[in-house]
Write an enzyme that holds these catalytic residues in place. Structure first.
Site, PDB file in Angstrom:
ATOM      1  N   HIS A  43      72.367 -19.366 -26.271  1.00  0.00           N
ATOM      2  CA  HIS A  43      73.777 -19.585 -25.958  1.00  0.00           C
ATOM      3  C   HIS A  43      74.586 -18.284 -26.098  1.00  0.00           C
ATOM      4  CE1 HIS A  43      77.556 -21.718 -25.532  1.00  0.00           C
ATOM      5  NE2 HIS A  43      76.945 -22.902 -25.525  1.00  0.00           N
ATOM      6  N   GLU A  85      72.881 -20.277 -19.365  1.00  0.00           N
ATOM      7  CA  GLU A  85      71.945 -20.937 -20.281  1.00  0.00           C
ATOM      8  C   GLU A  85      70.829 -21.649 -19.513  1.00  0.00           C
ATOM      9  OE1 GLU A  85      74.353 -23.398 -23.089  1.00  0.00           O
ATOM     10  OE2 GLU A  85      76.019 -22.533 -21.936  1.00  0.00           O
ATOM     11  N   HIS A 118      74.027 -30.276 -28.140  1.00  0.00           N
ATOM     12  CA  HIS A 118      73.398 -29.087 -28.727  1.00  0.00           C
ATOM     13  C   HIS A 118      72.672 -29.371 -30.054  1.00  0.00           C
ATOM     14  CE1 HIS A 118      74.946 -26.811 -25.543  1.00  0.00           C
ATOM     15  NE2 HIS A 118      76.029 -26.308 -26.079  1.00  0.00           N
ATOM     16  N   ASN A 175      72.716 -28.953 -24.573  1.00  0.00           N
ATOM     17  CA  ASN A 175      73.603 -29.726 -23.717  1.00  0.00           C
ATOM     18  C   ASN A 175      73.731 -31.157 -24.249  1.00  0.00           C
ATOM     19  OD1 ASN A 175      75.276 -30.349 -21.388  1.00  0.00           O
ATOM     20  ND2 ASN A 175      74.216 -28.671 -20.349  1.00  0.00           N
ATOM     21  N   ARG A 176      74.071 -32.111 -23.389  1.00  0.00           N
ATOM     22  CA  ARG A 176      74.492 -33.432 -23.845  1.00  0.00           C
ATOM     23  C   ARG A 176      73.487 -34.525 -23.497  1.00  0.00           C
ATOM     24  NH1 ARG A 176      78.600 -30.231 -22.519  1.00  0.00           N
ATOM     25  NH2 ARG A 176      80.489 -30.260 -23.805  1.00  0.00           N
TER      26      ARG A 176
END
Length: 379
Positions: free
Chosen positions: A186, A325, A112, A86-87
């Site tokens: 993922h 996820e 990621h 994720n971010r």
């Protein structure tokens, strides 16, 4: 005289990287018909064959039939994602008073793992186990400073068939200095079959969360507390057809172009607990997901735009699959009020996810009772 056991593990070459190194594939099989195919590139789940209600096996994850597709374009099909899934906002965070600058690869943010995350690495096979619970363990060492992350990180990922209709994923990591770690898988699921020609809008989804994280235009969580799902298109507590509300006029569906949000699960208690249920009416396949992670990113394939040809030569389009996820919450290193993603020397990061498959008749797909929810403690 004892009859020799049938091997449940097969190992072969799947492709070759530009530097000449070999990408391998390990196939795990069990008597129930479940079959998982894992490749060393990205420690990825390349295929997952699951019987439907009539006993017909289909591959239920998106991806490519040949290695060249994975190398040509980065789309995370089935991949192990890290060092941070994720971010992370601004591609930076502060750890023990020191600012850490990461590689920005999603506008100004880190996504990621950066430019060359774990999904773009060719992992080594550390071990293979045959028998009733066949497994493969893959390993990768991320160097200190890779993509900007501090500390050398030793990671192992084990895929195992733990039952006739159950696949487990165990991930561990150890660091030689304080760092942050957030790993996930993922995989893009379509329980009708990856080559069925059907999308996932008729799938019924249950998520054991009563809060989710609202996001801004860069998919970074807002500064406000987690949002209640009650009365919104994000309420999946009792099982809802995905397509029934995905086009509702809701600001979070607009900003995410569909579902691309973290759902706040109950605080981990060591052992995996129920997080989500996905059911397809056409095939009768049901996937139940259990995890020890604090969050579940639900992504409805919003950016599949028909420009990628996948398995069977099919063009992948929006909502052709859904990702579930398990992971830490996004931007956790910058949010002291979020569950921590810190890993210190001497500690072991542990991520466990179970994918358990069952069947349901068409009429029973949408009939579910409410699931156990995190309540206020999930914040």
């Amino acid at each position: 005289m004892n009859t020799p056991s049938v091997p449940r593990v097969a190992r072969s070459r799947f492709g070759v990287l530009p530097d000449g190194s070999e990408v391998e594939r390990v196939v795990l099989q069990c008597d129930g018909g479940l079959e998982a195919r894992i490749i060393t590139y990205g420690a990825s789940l390349q295929a997952l064959l699951v019987p439907d209600v009539a006993g017909r096996r289909d591959d239920i994850v998106l991806g490519h039939d040949a290695f060249e597709g994975y190398l040509a374009r980065r789309q995370f099909f089935g991949a192990t994602v890290g060092r941070y899934a994720n971010r992370i906002a601004g591609a930076r965070f502060v750890l023990d008073g020191t600012e850490v600058q990461l590689a920005a690869n999603n506008g100004p943010n880190a996504l990621h793992g950066g430019l060359e995350g774990f999904d773009r690495r060719n992992w080594r096979i550390a071990g293979i186990e045959d028998g009733d619970r066949p497994a493969v363990t893959l390993a990768y060492t991320s160097a200190n400073g890779e993509e900007g992350y501090p500390g050398a990180l030793d990671v192992e990922v084990t895929w195992r068939l733990t039952g006739p209709m159950e696949l487990s994923l165990d991930m561990t990591a150890r660091a030689d200095r304080p760092t942050v770690v957030n790993l996930t898988n993922h995989s893009f699921f379509n329980l009708a079959g990856a080559c069925s020609g059907r999308n996932i809008l008729d799938h019924h989804l249950t998520v054991a969360a009563d809060h989710f994280l609202a996001i801004d235009a860069g998919a970074i969580p807002l500064s406000e507390p987690p949002s209640a799902v009650d009365g919104t298109p994000f309420d999946f507590r009792t099982g809802v057809e995905i397509g029934s509300r995905i086009r509702d006029d809701h600001p979070q569906l607009r900003v995410g172009r569909g579902y691309d949000h973290n759902f706040c699960l109950a605080p981990p208690r060591g052992e995996p607990r129920f997080a989500a249920r996905l059911a397809a009416p056409t095939s009768g396949r049901v996937l139940e997901l259990f995890t020890n992670q604090p969050g579940l990113q639900v992504y409805s394939g919003n950016f599949l735009d028909g420009s990628t040809a996948g398995k069977g030569g099919r063009l992948y389009r929006q909502s052709d699959a859904i990702c579930l996820e398990p992971q830490a919450w996004p931007d956790t290193p910058n949010r002291p009020n979020f569950p921590t993603a810190r890993l210190s020397p001497g500690e072991v990061y542990r991520h466990t996810t179970l994918y358990r498959f069952t069947h349901a008749l068409h009429g029973a797909i949408g009939t579910q009772s409410a699931v156990e929810l995190p309540g206020e403690s999930g914040r």
